[in-house]
Scaffold this motif. Structure first.
Motif, PDB file in Angstrom:
ATOM      1  N   TYR A  80      49.682  29.316  -4.984  1.00 16.83           N
ATOM      2  CA  TYR A  80      48.607  28.814  -5.832  1.00 16.83           C
ATOM      3  C   TYR A  80      47.653  27.950  -5.026  1.00 16.83           C
ATOM      4  CZ  TYR A  80      50.612  24.092  -6.140  1.00 16.83           C
ATOM      5  OH  TYR A  80      51.071  22.837  -5.844  1.00 16.83           O
ATOM      6  N   VAL A  81      46.504  27.707  -5.616  1.00 14.16           N
ATOM      7  CA  VAL A  81      45.513  26.803  -5.058  1.00 14.16           C
ATOM      8  C   VAL A  81      45.114  25.838  -6.172  1.00 14.16           C
ATOM      9  CG1 VAL A  81      43.529  28.294  -5.602  1.00 14.16           C
ATOM     10  CG2 VAL A  81      43.364  26.657  -3.734  1.00 14.16           C
ATOM     11  N   SER A  82      44.812  24.611  -5.783  1.00 16.73           N
ATOM     12  CA  SER A  82      44.312  23.624  -6.744  1.00 16.73           C
ATOM     13  C   SER A  82      43.404  22.655  -6.006  1.00 16.73           C
ATOM     14  CB  SER A  82      45.466  22.881  -7.426  1.00 16.73           C
ATOM     15  OG  SER A  82      46.209  22.135  -6.489  1.00 16.73           O
ATOM     16  N   ARG A  83      42.637  21.916  -6.755  1.00 20.70           N
ATOM     17  CA  ARG A  83      41.703  20.934  -6.201  1.00 20.70           C
ATOM     18  C   ARG A  83      42.385  19.574  -6.241  1.00 20.70           C
ATOM     19  NH1 ARG A  83      37.520  20.229  -2.984  1.00 20.70           N
ATOM     20  NH2 ARG A  83      35.588  20.891  -3.913  1.00 20.70           N
ATOM     21  N   VAL A 139      44.382  11.506  -3.244  1.00 22.18           N
ATOM     22  CA  VAL A 139      45.195  12.595  -2.695  1.00 22.18           C
ATOM     23  C   VAL A 139      44.324  13.591  -1.940  1.00 22.18           C
ATOM     24  CG1 VAL A 139      46.757  14.483  -3.310  1.00 22.18           C
ATOM     25  CG2 VAL A 139      46.926  12.313  -4.477  1.00 22.18           C
ATOM     26  N   ALA A 140      43.032  13.627  -2.251  1.00 20.50           N
ATOM     27  CA  ALA A 140      42.139  14.601  -1.613  1.00 20.50           C
ATOM     28  C   ALA A 140      42.023  14.391  -0.116  1.00 20.50           C
ATOM     29  CB  ALA A 140      40.750  14.546  -2.259  1.00 20.50           C
ATOM     30  N   ASP A 141      42.102  13.123   0.331  1.00 19.83           N
ATOM     31  CA  ASP A 141      41.965  12.895   1.773  1.00 19.83           C
ATOM     32  C   ASP A 141      42.841  11.775   2.313  1.00 19.83           C
ATOM     33  OD1 ASP A 141      40.643  10.731   0.717  1.00 19.83           O
ATOM     34  OD2 ASP A 141      38.667  11.353   1.399  1.00 19.83           O
ATOM     35  N   ASP A 153      50.415  17.442 -13.572  1.00 22.69           N
ATOM     36  CA  ASP A 153      50.238  16.455 -12.499  1.00 22.69           C
ATOM     37  C   ASP A 153      48.753  16.131 -12.319  1.00 22.69           C
ATOM     38  OD1 ASP A 153      50.140  15.037 -10.059  1.00 22.69           O
ATOM     39  OD2 ASP A 153      51.874  16.131  -9.273  1.00 22.69           O
ATOM     40  N   ARG A 154      48.390  14.874 -12.480  1.00 24.54           N
ATOM     41  CA  ARG A 154      46.988  14.451 -12.422  1.00 24.54           C
ATOM     42  C   ARG A 154      46.466  14.292 -10.990  1.00 24.54           C
ATOM     43  NH1 ARG A 154      45.194  11.666 -17.510  1.00 24.54           N
ATOM     44  NH2 ARG A 154      46.828  12.184 -18.983  1.00 24.54           N
ATOM     45  N   ARG A 155      47.314  14.511  -9.992  1.00 24.95           N
ATOM     46  CA  ARG A 155      46.865  14.402  -8.604  1.00 24.95           C
ATOM     47  C   ARG A 155      46.100  15.637  -8.144  1.00 24.95           C
ATOM     48  NH1 ARG A 155      52.600  12.609  -6.311  1.00 24.95           N
ATOM     49  NH2 ARG A 155      53.070  14.367  -7.666  1.00 24.95           N
ATOM     50  N   HIS A 156      46.018  16.620  -9.032  1.00 33.16           N
ATOM     51  CA  HIS A 156      45.215  17.805  -8.740  1.00 33.16           C
ATOM     52  C   HIS A 156      44.777  18.430 -10.061  1.00 33.16           C
ATOM     53  CE1 HIS A 156      48.614  20.985  -8.973  1.00 33.16           C
ATOM     54  NE2 HIS A 156      48.933  19.933  -9.680  1.00 33.16           N
ATOM     55  N   ASP A 157      43.780  19.302  -9.973  1.00 27.49           N
ATOM     56  CA  ASP A 157      43.338  20.017 -11.169  1.00 27.49           C
ATOM     57  C   ASP A 157      42.887  21.419 -10.771  1.00 27.49           C
ATOM     58  OD1 ASP A 157      40.669  19.780 -10.162  1.00 27.49           O
ATOM     59  OD2 ASP A 157      40.471  17.854 -11.163  1.00 27.49           O
ATOM     60  N   GLY A 158      42.590  22.210 -11.767  1.00 28.15           N
ATOM     61  CA  GLY A 158      42.143  23.573 -11.501  1.00 28.15           C
ATOM     62  C   GLY A 158      43.204  24.444 -10.867  1.00 28.15           C
ATOM     63  N   LEU A 159      44.471  24.195 -11.164  1.00 29.48           N
ATOM     64  CA  LEU A 159      45.553  24.983 -10.574  1.00 29.48           C
ATOM     65  C   LEU A 159      45.359  26.454 -10.948  1.00 29.48           C
ATOM     66  CD1 LEU A 159      49.226  24.063 -10.331  1.00 29.48           C
ATOM     67  CD2 LEU A 159      48.596  26.324 -11.101  1.00 29.48           C
TER      68      LEU A 159
END
Length: 136
Positions: free
Chosen positions: A8-11, A16-18, A71-77
């Motif tokens: 999978y991919v998520s944003r 957490v992004a960087d 999990d709120r550390r990413h979205d758009g899974l």
């Protein structure tokens, strides 16, 4: 046991992004939980995205995916591929963080929405995991 692999991919969201410490925390908790649940996998973070392959029994993967969707550390899974496999590709690691190979940028910019995105993402993770191979 029947094995399955989900890619999978998520944003990534927020720090957490960087940030390095939030990523280390994710890897540590994932390693512990995946050992408990007999899951193996690899996680790559690049340009604000997570690309992950996770392997194990269907019921364990379904529980993990339900947690990941909350999990709120990413979205758009978005699941890129989901299939039965004969053997684990990332069996040496309950969870490993991979460094992005040069092809990661091209994948995100040009192939993320391609019909074969799952196969391309898996190939990208395999390429990145080669540097992690354990010497005999």
């Amino acid at each position: 046991m029947n094995l399955f692999r989900i890619v999978y991919v998520s944003r990534a969201a927020g720090s957490v992004a960087d940030g390095l410490l939030p990523l280390i925390d994710i890897i540590g908790v994932s390693d512990r939980n995946n050992r408990r649940d007999h899951l193996t996998g690899a996680l790559l973070r690049h340009e604000g995205y997570f690309i992950q392959a996770i392997e194990g029994a269907r019921v364990d993967l379904d529980r993990l995916m339900a947690r990941l969707r909350q999990d709120r550390r990413h979205d758009g899974l978005r699941i890129l591929s989901e299939r039965a496999v004969e053997q684990r590709r990332f069996g040496d690691w309950a969870m490993v963080r991979l460094d992005a190979p040069p092809a990661a940028t091209t994948f995100l910019e040009q192939h993320l929405d391609a019909p074969d995105a799952g196969a391309r993402a898996e190939a990208l993770l395999i390429e990145a995991s080669r540097s992690m191979a354990v010497a005999p």
